[in-house]
Scaffold this active site. Structure first.
Site, PDB file in Angstrom:
ATOM      1  N   ILE A  13       0.834  -1.179   0.162  1.00 26.01           N
ATOM      2  CA  ILE A  13       0.275   0.283   0.240  1.00 26.01           C
ATOM      3  C   ILE A  13       1.144   1.498   0.432  1.00 26.01           C
ATOM      4  O   ILE A  13       0.496   2.976  -0.162  1.00 26.01           O
ATOM      5  CB  ILE A  13      -0.768  -0.092   1.063  1.00 26.01           C
ATOM      6  CG1 ILE A  13      -2.025   0.763   1.323  1.00 26.01           C
ATOM      7  CG2 ILE A  13       0.133   0.477   2.232  1.00 26.01           C
ATOM      8  CD1 ILE A  13      -3.423   0.177   0.388  1.00 26.01           C
ATOM      9  N   GLY A  14       2.274   0.735   0.324  1.00 27.67           N
ATOM     10  CA  GLY A  14       3.422   2.139  -0.300  1.00 27.67           C
ATOM     11  C   GLY A  14       3.347   2.654   1.486  1.00 27.67           C
ATOM     12  O   GLY A  14       3.828   3.521   1.474  1.00 27.67           O
ATOM     13  N   THR A  16       6.236   1.514   3.712  1.00 28.63           N
ATOM     14  CA  THR A  16       7.954   2.000   3.043  1.00 28.63           C
ATOM     15  C   THR A  16       8.439   3.245   2.629  1.00 28.63           C
ATOM     16  O   THR A  16       9.227   4.224   3.121  1.00 28.63           O
ATOM     17  CB  THR A  16       8.203   0.660   3.025  1.00 28.63           C
ATOM     18  OG1 THR A  16       8.279  -0.148   3.495  1.00 28.63           O
ATOM     19  CG2 THR A  16       9.841   0.885   2.556  1.00 28.63           C
ATOM     20  N   LYS A  37      12.236  -0.776  11.399  1.00 29.24           N
ATOM     21  CA  LYS A  37      11.359  -1.621  11.223  1.00 29.24           C
ATOM     22  C   LYS A  37      10.852  -2.663  11.922  1.00 29.24           C
ATOM     23  O   LYS A  37      11.736  -3.492  13.115  1.00 29.24           O
ATOM     24  CB  LYS A  37      12.146  -1.576   9.970  1.00 29.24           C
ATOM     25  CG  LYS A  37      11.388  -3.001   9.444  1.00 29.24           C
ATOM     26  CD  LYS A  37       9.948  -2.487   8.191  1.00 29.24           C
ATOM     27  CE  LYS A  37       9.314  -3.982   7.549  1.00 29.24           C
ATOM     28  NZ  LYS A  37       7.838  -3.283   6.414  1.00 29.24           N
ATOM     29  N   ASP A  57      13.710  -2.426   3.511  1.00 28.64           N
ATOM     30  CA  ASP A  57      12.840  -0.841   4.022  1.00 28.64           C
ATOM     31  C   ASP A  57      13.276   0.025   4.596  1.00 28.64           C
ATOM     32  O   ASP A  57      13.670   0.891   4.330  1.00 28.64           O
ATOM     33  CB  ASP A  57      11.484  -1.507   4.914  1.00 28.64           C
ATOM     34  CG  ASP A  57      10.300  -2.419   3.908  1.00 28.64           C
ATOM     35  OD1 ASP A  57      10.587  -2.215   2.769  1.00 28.64           O
ATOM     36  OD2 ASP A  57       9.396  -2.565   4.366  1.00 28.64           O
ATOM     37  N   GLY A 123       5.157  -1.092  10.394  1.00 31.14           N
ATOM     38  CA  GLY A 123       5.399  -2.387  10.480  1.00 31.14           C
ATOM     39  C   GLY A 123       5.187  -3.310   9.613  1.00 31.14           C
ATOM     40  O   GLY A 123       5.879  -2.722   8.583  1.00 31.14           O
ATOM     41  N   ALA A 124       5.162  -4.726  10.469  1.00 31.57           N
ATOM     42  CA  ALA A 124       5.078  -5.532   8.441  1.00 31.57           C
ATOM     43  C   ALA A 124       3.262  -5.659   8.325  1.00 31.57           C
ATOM     44  O   ALA A 124       3.009  -6.997   8.310  1.00 31.57           O
ATOM     45  CB  ALA A 124       5.560  -6.372   8.942  1.00 31.57           C
ATOM     46  N   GLY A 125       3.286  -5.302   6.808  1.00 30.37           N
ATOM     47  CA  GLY A 125       1.458  -6.384   6.585  1.00 30.37           C
ATOM     48  C   GLY A 125       0.327  -4.932   6.926  1.00 30.37           C
ATOM     49  O   GLY A 125       1.321  -3.808   7.732  1.00 30.37           O
TER      50      GLY A 125
END
Length: 241
Positions: A13-14, A16, A37, A57, A123-125
């Site tokens: 979704i952007g 990063t 991260k 990232d 976050g991650a996801g």
């Protein structure tokens, strides 16, 4: 407010780019900021020594900020947990015969707070991605009480995903600090984004925030239409932090 958690309504979704551009904009305002991260999966292995490379990232953040990798990147403080399998953190860790210890992440964040005024923790996801078999990402963030920055877009389904994310954040008693609408997909003709849907989505979400989250800031992450470069623009109000 020294730690802000950056999440997205979905993968790809952007967030990063949003995190990196937030850091750049804050730096331009004179804020001493660093990005972190939570967990990075899909990390390559260094063929020279067999160790995991720096989180992708984090590298992207520094490139967007226009700075070199920092000592805290090189010693992995900004991302202690890195795994090769591009999957949910709990699965990637299990495949590496490891388990994420949230205390390690917390310790890393606190170490960064010593040297920086603001830490942007990406976050991650999505928000409910499991870090371990027992711990969801948002549950960990709730233990820390971090305000949340949510990245959304105009893709079909974004309204539903955004409202569900807002409800999840609220249910944990957390603050929705800001919502970043990512326009990049809207002007990327390689992505099948319907402009009418994107425009309607943006208007609906802005109205929804005004009614239900009036203290939440609305930001836009945009690439100019017909701009052949990869230049991205993000303007912050002076009172963002």
């Amino acid at each position: 407010m020294s730690v802000l958690f950056v999440s997205g309504i979905d993968t790809e979704i952007g967030k990063t780019y949003a995190t990196g551009m937030l850091a750049k904009a804050l730096t331009q305002q004179g804020v001493n900021v660093i990005t972190q991260k939570l967990v990075q999966t899909g990390v390559s292995i260094n063929p020279d020594n067999g160790t995991m490379n720096i989180a992708d990232d984090i590298v992207t953040h520094r490139e967007l900020m226009g700075v070199e990798l920092q000592p805290c990147d090189l010693n992995f403080t900004t991302c202690p947990y890195r795994y090769e399998k591009p999957a949910s953190p709990h699965l990637s860790a299990a495949l590496a015969n490891d388990v994420v210890n949230p205390e390690v992440i917390t310790h890393a964040t606190r170490a960064l707070q010593v040297d920086y005024d603001v830490v942007l923790l990406e976050g991650a996801g999505g928000l409910l991605v499991p870090i371990t078999e027992q711990l969801l990402t948002l549950d960990y963030i709730a233990t820390q009480g971090y305000p949340v920055i949510l990245v959304t877009s105009g893709r079909l389904g974004s309204i539903n995903h955004t409202l569900l994310s807002l409800e999840a954040i609220k249910s944990r008693g957390l603050t929705v600090h800001s919502v970043i609408y990512n326009h990049i997909h809207d002007v990327d003709f390689n992505v099948n984004t319907d402009i009418e849907i994107a425009t309607s989505t943006m208007e609906f979400l802005q109205n929804y925030l005004d009614q239900h989250y009036p203290k939440t800031q609305w930001l836009t992450l945009a690439k100019q239409m017909n701009d052949a470069s990869n230049d991205i623009d993000l303007s912050l109000p002076k009172d963002f932090i």
